[in-house]
Design a protein around this motif. Structure first.
Motif, PDB file in Angstrom:
ATOM      1  N   SER A 174      -3.410  11.472   6.032  1.00 12.08           N
ATOM      2  CA  SER A 174      -3.834  10.416   5.114  1.00 12.08           C
ATOM      3  C   SER A 174      -5.235  10.714   4.600  1.00 12.08           C
ATOM      4  O   SER A 174      -6.122  11.118   5.361  1.00 12.08           O
ATOM      5  CB  SER A 174      -3.836   9.054   5.823  1.00 12.08           C
ATOM      6  N   ASN A 200       5.507   3.828  -3.517  1.00  8.92           N
ATOM      7  CA  ASN A 200       5.202   4.053  -2.112  1.00  8.92           C
ATOM      8  C   ASN A 200       6.384   3.561  -1.273  1.00  8.92           C
ATOM      9  O   ASN A 200       6.667   2.363  -1.216  1.00  8.92           O
ATOM     10  CB  ASN A 200       3.923   3.305  -1.722  1.00  8.92           C
ATOM     11  N   CYS A 201       7.072   4.498  -0.639  1.00  9.97           N
ATOM     12  CA  CYS A 201       8.296   4.153   0.091  1.00  9.97           C
ATOM     13  C   CYS A 201       8.042   3.268   1.305  1.00  9.97           C
ATOM     14  O   CYS A 201       8.967   2.617   1.800  1.00  9.97           O
ATOM     15  CB  CYS A 201       9.011   5.430   0.533  1.00  9.97           C
ATOM     16  N   SER A 202       6.804   3.247   1.795  1.00 11.32           N
ATOM     17  CA  SER A 202       6.500   2.428   2.971  1.00 11.32           C
ATOM     18  C   SER A 202       6.089   1.011   2.597  1.00 11.32           C
ATOM     19  O   SER A 202       5.892   0.169   3.469  1.00 11.32           O
ATOM     20  CB  SER A 202       5.381   3.082   3.791  1.00 11.32           C
ATOM     21  N   GLU A 206      13.737  -2.277   3.242  1.00  8.27           N
ATOM     22  CA  GLU A 206      14.860  -1.395   2.893  1.00  8.27           C
ATOM     23  C   GLU A 206      15.616  -1.840   1.652  1.00  8.27           C
ATOM     24  O   GLU A 206      15.819  -1.075   0.713  1.00  8.27           O
ATOM     25  CB  GLU A 206      15.813  -1.281   4.083  1.00  8.27           C
ATOM     26  N   GLU A 244       4.848   8.681   0.753  1.00  9.12           N
ATOM     27  CA  GLU A 244       5.316   8.306   2.099  1.00  9.12           C
ATOM     28  C   GLU A 244       6.834   8.419   2.207  1.00  9.12           C
ATOM     29  O   GLU A 244       7.515   7.518   2.701  1.00  9.12           O
ATOM     30  CB  GLU A 244       4.834   6.892   2.466  1.00  9.12           C
ATOM     31  N   ASP A 247       8.970   7.593   5.352  1.00  7.10           N
ATOM     32  CA  ASP A 247       9.326   6.227   5.737  1.00  7.10           C
ATOM     33  C   ASP A 247      10.579   5.730   5.011  1.00  7.10           C
ATOM     34  O   ASP A 247      10.935   4.560   5.156  1.00  7.10           O
ATOM     35  CB  ASP A 247       8.165   5.273   5.441  1.00  7.10           C
ATOM     36  N   THR A 284       4.068  13.050   2.118  1.00  6.50           N
ATOM     37  CA  THR A 284       4.140  12.372   3.414  1.00  6.50           C
ATOM     38  C   THR A 284       2.975  12.795   4.295  1.00  6.50           C
ATOM     39  O   THR A 284       2.450  13.903   4.166  1.00  6.50           O
ATOM     40  CB  THR A 284       5.460  12.694   4.135  1.00  6.50           C
ATOM     41  N   LYS A 286       3.557  12.567   7.523  1.00 10.61           N
ATOM     42  CA  LYS A 286       4.314  12.808   8.743  1.00 10.61           C
ATOM     43  C   LYS A 286       4.868  14.231   8.748  1.00 10.61           C
ATOM     44  O   LYS A 286       4.969  14.871   7.702  1.00 10.61           O
ATOM     45  CB  LYS A 286       5.453  11.792   8.867  1.00 10.61           C
TER      46      LYS A 286
END
Length: 449
Positions: A174, A200-202, A206, A244, A247, A284, A286
């Motif tokens: 980050s 931003n997927c986070s 859902e 992201e 996520d 990401t 991650k």
């Protein structure tokens, strides 16, 4: 008369020159010159919009005049007047950048049409240049600050990738600048003038994320009171940036994989298949390979996203970039906050180089902005920076007003200052206290140089 449009008539024949000028003066401001040298003098002092010139002239030919005009800072459209015997030369002039040519004897009505067309073309070009400038100004800052080998490699890769439409995966901690490198790739690409849609997927649950990405039809779920286009449709003809991506829920990963394979999708609650032409860039913080091993991310989707992979290095791996980054953001925030900051002390710069920056460039930017705002001296000094940049150890300060403990503390500080030759950074480190704390105690005990 269109007083804002000026035309320069160049011809060595006085009658032709005056006749053309009189034919145009009801509609335009006109200037006349009998040769190329005089024409260049007029261009140097007057605001001219178009040049109407004879092609065959003594002293300086029309082609030579055209070459000189092409070298001017603001190149002007040129229309040539030519006799039948010099049409080949007129064609050569067109290749050199002349807009058009008129044959003798001159038909004034046709000349007026050619002039109008030429001026309209000039206006459109100027408008296009203006719009491109506005677009460029509206783009985010694309400067990748830093001269470290890591940043040179990233810059070269971003430029190389930008020229293609390849799917890109950007990994990094980050705050390392993943979104910035995405901007560089998009604005260097063939679809730079197309949409640039970010999600931003986070940031979404859902069900909401699925609707955000693929859109939904009216009545698809409670609250879907109208049809909504998703980010995929909005990005058609441009770039979709999925931040992201690690996520992204598994259920949406399935639809994402299908899109990457077939370039098609359906809105939530709909049966119509949509096909769009977009470039996918994902990022990401991650380790997606580890998530694949843990079966938290689809392996087939991972390889589809990772056509080209970029890894943004953490700031602690490119400490040589800290100085140019600091100087860049000092200038930026000085302008933003209207505070003239002339620089940063060597002491504070060394502290910044020694700090590990767990929040990377984002943390550095916030630190510099805070320091600019807090500076009282016009320089970023020890009093300007956040306390956490100094050594975080137990403060040996005491609430006692005097006595033996304070005398011991004063003696200890004086002794270490003498041992380090007055180097306050080394003194603070030896004493196990923050640098700012040391400054307070030096002032408290009257130990200034």
């Amino acid at each position: 008369m269109e007083n804002n449009i000026s035309i320069l008539v160049v011809d060595d024949d006085q009658i032709t020159r005056q006749t053309l000028s009189m034919s145009l003066e009801d509609d335009y401001n006109t200037f006349t010159a009998e040769n190329g040298r005089e024409a260049l003098e007029i261009l140097g002092r007057e605001e001219i919009d178009l040049v109407l010139s004879d092609l065959d002239m003594p002293t300086m030919s029309g082609l030579e005049l055209l070459a000189e005009i092409n070298n001017l800072e603001n190149s002007l459209p040129v229309i040539f007047i030519t006799g039948q015997g010099t049409i080949e030369t007129a064609v050569q002039a067109m290749k050199m950048g002349a807009y058009d040519y008129i044959t003798k004897p001159v038909n004034v009505d046709r000349l007026m049409l050619v002039i109008e067309k030429t001026l309209e073309n000039k206006r459109l070009k100027e408008e296009n240049i203006f719009l491109k400038k506005r677009i460029k100004e509206s783009q985010p800052d694309l400067n990748l600050v830093g001269n470290s080998p890591e940043m040179r490699r990233i810059t070269e890769l971003a430029t190389q990738i930008g020229a293609t439409k390849a799917t890109v995966l950007i990994e990094g901690e980050s705050g390392t600048g993943k979104e910035l490198i995405t901007n560089v790739i998009h604005y260097s690409s063939p679809v730079a003038h197309g949409p640039f849609i970010k999600v931003n997927c986070s940031a979404f649950a859902e069900g909401v994320l699925e609707s955000e990405l693929f859109g939904h039809e009216k009545g698809a779920f409670t609250g879907a009171v109208s049809t909504k286009k998703g980010r995929f449709e909005l990005a058609d003809g441009g770039t979709l940036f999925l931040d992201e991506i690690g996520d992204m829920p598994m259920s949406i990963q399935v639809k994402m994989l299908r899109f990457l394979q077939e370039k098609t999708f359906e809105r939530v609650g709909g049966s119509k298949t949509f096909k769009v032409d977009i470039r996918i860039i994902s990022a990401t913080n991650k380790n997606l390979e580890q998530l694949v091993k843990e079966e938290k991310f689809r392996e087939d989707l991972y390889y589809r996203l990772r056509v080209v992979k970029l890894e943004m290095p953490p700031l602690r791996r490119r400490r040589e970039d800290i100085r140019p980054l600091v100087e860049n953001y000092i200038r930026k925030f000085s302008d933003l906050h209207g505070k003239p900051i002339s620089g940063i002390t060597d002491e504070v710069l060394q502290l910044m180089k020694d700090y590990n920056w767990p929040g990377n460039i984002r943390e550095l930017i916030n630190c510099i902005e805070s320091a600019v705002v807090m500076s009282r001296s016009g320089v970023i000094d020890i009093e300007s920076i956040p306390e956490y940049l100094t050594y975080k150890t137990v403060d040996i300060d005491t609430d006692m007003e005097g006595g033996l403990l304070q005398q011991l503390e004063r003696n200890a500080i004086t002794e270490v200052l003498n041992e380090t030759g007055g180097d306050k950074t080394k003194t603070a480190k030896r004493l196990g206290i923050g640098l700012r704390t040391l400054y307070r105690k030096i002032e408290k005990y009257g130990l200034e140089d």
